[in-house]
Motif scaffolding. Structure first.
Motif, PDB file in Angstrom:
ATOM      1  N   ALA A  39      -6.014  -5.677  -5.777  1.00 48.59           N
ATOM      2  CA  ALA A  39      -5.301  -6.625  -4.857  1.00 48.59           C
ATOM      3  C   ALA A  39      -4.831  -5.664  -3.874  1.00 48.59           C
ATOM      4  O   ALA A  39      -4.788  -5.821  -2.430  1.00 48.59           O
ATOM      5  CB  ALA A  39      -4.371  -7.153  -5.555  1.00 48.59           C
ATOM      6  N   LYS A  40      -4.231  -4.305  -4.062  1.00 52.41           N
ATOM      7  CA  LYS A  40      -3.644  -3.529  -3.032  1.00 52.41           C
ATOM      8  C   LYS A  40      -4.841  -2.837  -2.278  1.00 52.41           C
ATOM      9  O   LYS A  40      -4.496  -2.824  -1.036  1.00 52.41           O
ATOM     10  CB  LYS A  40      -3.107  -2.249  -3.933  1.00 52.41           C
ATOM     11  CG  LYS A  40      -1.661  -2.772  -4.653  1.00 52.41           C
ATOM     12  CD  LYS A  40      -1.018  -1.529  -5.341  1.00 52.41           C
ATOM     13  CE  LYS A  40       0.393  -2.089  -6.179  1.00 52.41           C
ATOM     14  NZ  LYS A  40       0.890  -0.815  -6.938  1.00 52.41           N
ATOM     15  N   CYS A  41      -5.811  -2.594  -2.961  1.00 54.55           N
ATOM     16  CA  CYS A  41      -7.078  -2.131  -2.078  1.00 54.55           C
ATOM     17  C   CYS A  41      -7.543  -3.120  -0.893  1.00 54.55           C
ATOM     18  O   CYS A  41      -7.644  -2.842   0.162  1.00 54.55           O
ATOM     19  CB  CYS A  41      -8.169  -1.564  -2.812  1.00 54.55           C
ATOM     20  SG  CYS A  41      -7.752  -0.247  -4.160  1.00 54.55           S
ATOM     21  N   VAL A  42      -7.447  -4.349  -1.374  1.00 55.94           N
ATOM     22  CA  VAL A  42      -7.890  -5.478  -0.730  1.00 55.94           C
ATOM     23  C   VAL A  42      -7.152  -5.460   0.612  1.00 55.94           C
ATOM     24  O   VAL A  42      -7.367  -5.691   1.835  1.00 55.94           O
ATOM     25  CB  VAL A  42      -8.337  -6.516  -1.293  1.00 55.94           C
ATOM     26  CG1 VAL A  42      -8.452  -7.983  -0.437  1.00 55.94           C
ATOM     27  CG2 VAL A  42      -9.468  -6.514  -2.385  1.00 55.94           C
ATOM     28  N   GLU A  43      -5.874  -5.720   0.138  1.00 54.06           N
ATOM     29  CA  GLU A  43      -4.713  -5.821   1.084  1.00 54.06           C
ATOM     30  C   GLU A  43      -4.605  -4.587   2.389  1.00 54.06           C
ATOM     31  O   GLU A  43      -4.738  -4.965   3.425  1.00 54.06           O
ATOM     32  CB  GLU A  43      -3.328  -5.779   0.623  1.00 54.06           C
ATOM     33  CG  GLU A  43      -1.994  -5.756   1.464  1.00 54.06           C
ATOM     34  CD  GLU A  43      -0.865  -5.944   0.715  1.00 54.06           C
ATOM     35  OE1 GLU A  43       0.090  -5.411   1.254  1.00 54.06           O
ATOM     36  OE2 GLU A  43      -0.955  -6.413  -0.348  1.00 54.06           O
ATOM     37  N   GLN A  44      -5.137  -3.229   1.940  1.00 50.51           N
ATOM     38  CA  GLN A  44      -5.117  -2.128   2.805  1.00 50.51           C
ATOM     39  C   GLN A  44      -6.293  -2.509   3.586  1.00 50.51           C
ATOM     40  O   GLN A  44      -6.287  -2.087   4.763  1.00 50.51           O
ATOM     41  CB  GLN A  44      -5.292  -1.034   2.012  1.00 50.51           C
ATOM     42  CG  GLN A  44      -4.220  -0.573   1.350  1.00 50.51           C
ATOM     43  CD  GLN A  44      -3.976   0.862   0.629  1.00 50.51           C
ATOM     44  OE1 GLN A  44      -5.110   1.318   0.452  1.00 50.51           O
ATOM     45  NE2 GLN A  44      -2.817   1.272   0.019  1.00 50.51           N
ATOM     46  N   VAL A  45      -7.773  -2.591   3.111  1.00 56.67           N
ATOM     47  CA  VAL A  45      -8.780  -3.012   3.887  1.00 56.67           C
ATOM     48  C   VAL A  45      -8.576  -3.997   4.755  1.00 56.67           C
ATOM     49  O   VAL A  45      -8.832  -3.824   6.001  1.00 56.67           O
ATOM     50  CB  VAL A  45     -10.045  -3.293   2.998  1.00 56.67           C
ATOM     51  CG1 VAL A  45     -11.229  -3.834   3.752  1.00 56.67           C
ATOM     52  CG2 VAL A  45     -10.413  -2.187   1.990  1.00 56.67           C
ATOM     53  N   LEU A  46      -7.984  -5.074   4.406  1.00 52.30           N
ATOM     54  CA  LEU A  46      -7.605  -6.135   5.519  1.00 52.30           C
ATOM     55  C   LEU A  46      -6.713  -5.851   6.399  1.00 52.30           C
ATOM     56  O   LEU A  46      -6.825  -6.111   7.868  1.00 52.30           O
ATOM     57  CB  LEU A  46      -7.119  -7.405   4.762  1.00 52.30           C
ATOM     58  CG  LEU A  46      -7.974  -8.034   3.639  1.00 52.30           C
ATOM     59  CD1 LEU A  46      -7.450  -9.228   3.253  1.00 52.30           C
ATOM     60  CD2 LEU A  46      -9.202  -8.526   4.679  1.00 52.30           C
ATOM     61  N   GLU A  47      -5.677  -4.914   6.242  1.00 47.58           N
ATOM     62  CA  GLU A  47      -4.870  -4.408   7.335  1.00 47.58           C
ATOM     63  C   GLU A  47      -5.525  -3.301   8.168  1.00 47.58           C
ATOM     64  O   GLU A  47      -5.422  -3.430   9.437  1.00 47.58           O
ATOM     65  CB  GLU A  47      -3.586  -3.928   6.647  1.00 47.58           C
ATOM     66  CG  GLU A  47      -2.545  -3.108   7.520  1.00 47.58           C
ATOM     67  CD  GLU A  47      -1.986  -4.452   8.136  1.00 47.58           C
ATOM     68  OE1 GLU A  47      -1.428  -4.136   9.252  1.00 47.58           O
ATOM     69  OE2 GLU A  47      -1.787  -5.119   7.543  1.00 47.58           O
ATOM     70  N   ILE A  48      -6.448  -2.686   7.841  1.00 45.30           N
ATOM     71  CA  ILE A  48      -7.204  -1.678   8.716  1.00 45.30           C
ATOM     72  C   ILE A  48      -8.062  -2.367   9.488  1.00 45.30           C
ATOM     73  O   ILE A  48      -8.111  -2.228  10.746  1.00 45.30           O
ATOM     74  CB  ILE A  48      -8.245  -0.800   7.554  1.00 45.30           C
ATOM     75  CG1 ILE A  48      -7.250   0.267   7.106  1.00 45.30           C
ATOM     76  CG2 ILE A  48      -9.297  -0.009   8.619  1.00 45.30           C
ATOM     77  CD1 ILE A  48      -8.065   0.839   5.832  1.00 45.30           C
ATOM     78  N   LEU A  49      -8.699  -3.587   8.938  1.00 41.88           N
ATOM     79  CA  LEU A  49      -9.527  -4.385  10.033  1.00 41.88           C
ATOM     80  C   LEU A  49      -8.564  -5.209  10.982  1.00 41.88           C
ATOM     81  O   LEU A  49      -8.961  -5.209  12.152  1.00 41.88           O
ATOM     82  CB  LEU A  49     -10.329  -5.501   8.821  1.00 41.88           C
ATOM     83  CG  LEU A  49     -11.587  -4.937   8.193  1.00 41.88           C
ATOM     84  CD1 LEU A  49     -11.849  -5.854   6.891  1.00 41.88           C
ATOM     85  CD2 LEU A  49     -12.628  -4.287   8.904  1.00 41.88           C
ATOM     86  N   LYS A  50      -7.594  -5.797  10.528  1.00 40.15           N
ATOM     87  CA  LYS A  50      -6.687  -6.219  11.550  1.00 40.15           C
ATOM     88  C   LYS A  50      -6.203  -5.292  12.660  1.00 40.15           C
ATOM     89  O   LYS A  50      -6.369  -5.575  13.995  1.00 40.15           O
ATOM     90  CB  LYS A  50      -5.360  -6.660  10.901  1.00 40.15           C
ATOM     91  CG  LYS A  50      -4.394  -7.348  11.635  1.00 40.15           C
ATOM     92  CD  LYS A  50      -3.141  -8.100  10.864  1.00 40.15           C
ATOM     93  CE  LYS A  50      -1.978  -8.365  11.748  1.00 40.15           C
ATOM     94  NZ  LYS A  50      -1.055  -8.872  11.089  1.00 40.15           N
ATOM     95  N   GLU A  51      -5.805  -4.286  12.159  1.00 43.53           N
ATOM     96  CA  GLU A  51      -5.793  -3.049  13.325  1.00 43.53           C
ATOM     97  C   GLU A  51      -6.808  -2.797  14.174  1.00 43.53           C
ATOM     98  O   GLU A  51      -6.575  -2.558  15.404  1.00 43.53           O
ATOM     99  CB  GLU A  51      -5.205  -1.791  12.663  1.00 43.53           C
ATOM    100  CG  GLU A  51      -3.724  -1.939  11.969  1.00 43.53           C
ATOM    101  CD  GLU A  51      -3.592  -0.565  11.235  1.00 43.53           C
ATOM    102  OE1 GLU A  51      -4.252   0.442  11.176  1.00 43.53           O
ATOM    103  OE2 GLU A  51      -2.425  -0.662  10.471  1.00 43.53           O
ATOM    104  N   GLN A  52      -7.951  -2.558  13.773  1.00 46.15           N
ATOM    105  CA  GLN A  52      -9.291  -2.430  14.503  1.00 46.15           C
ATOM    106  C   GLN A  52      -9.368  -3.639  15.334  1.00 46.15           C
ATOM    107  O   GLN A  52     -10.068  -3.448  16.569  1.00 46.15           O
ATOM    108  CB  GLN A  52     -10.482  -2.359  13.798  1.00 46.15           C
ATOM    109  CG  GLN A  52     -10.660  -1.099  12.656  1.00 46.15           C
ATOM    110  CD  GLN A  52     -11.632  -0.727  11.935  1.00 46.15           C
ATOM    111  OE1 GLN A  52     -12.463  -1.586  11.692  1.00 46.15           O
ATOM    112  NE2 GLN A  52     -11.831   0.495  11.389  1.00 46.15           N
ATOM    113  N   LYS A  53      -9.230  -4.755  14.913  1.00 47.66           N
ATOM    114  CA  LYS A  53      -9.347  -5.933  15.884  1.00 47.66           C
ATOM    115  C   LYS A  53      -8.369  -6.089  17.104  1.00 47.66           C
ATOM    116  O   LYS A  53      -8.812  -6.414  18.227  1.00 47.66           O
ATOM    117  CB  LYS A  53      -9.134  -7.250  15.154  1.00 47.66           C
ATOM    118  CG  LYS A  53     -10.389  -7.786  14.603  1.00 47.66           C
ATOM    119  CD  LYS A  53     -10.203  -9.445  14.006  1.00 47.66           C
ATOM    120  CE  LYS A  53     -11.526 -10.167  13.859  1.00 47.66           C
ATOM    121  NZ  LYS A  53     -10.943 -11.532  13.119  1.00 47.66           N
TER     122      LYS A  53
END
Length: 55
Positions: A39-53
């Motif tokens: 869950a923590k890894c998924v959250e971090q990946v989604l945060e990175i993708l959000k920042e890239q967008k």
């Protein structure tokens, strides 16, 4: 300078407990810790993708 990750490799080692006996150092809920980590890894990946967008 931003870093782009194009490929990720994950490896895991599985050990047999030897006859189904529980060892003294096994946790009460081994899957709970893994689920928290995922869950923590998924959250971090989604945060990175959000920042890239946002760029």
């Amino acid at each position: 300078m931003p870093v782009e990750i194009r490929e990720i490799q994950i490896t895991a080692a599985v050990q047999d407990s030897g006859g189904g006996k529980s060892s003294g150092n096994a946790s009460a809920s081994p899957r709970g810790g893994n689920e928290d980590m995922i869950a923590k890894c998924v959250e971090q990946v989604l945060e990175i993708l959000k920042e890239q967008k946002e760029r």
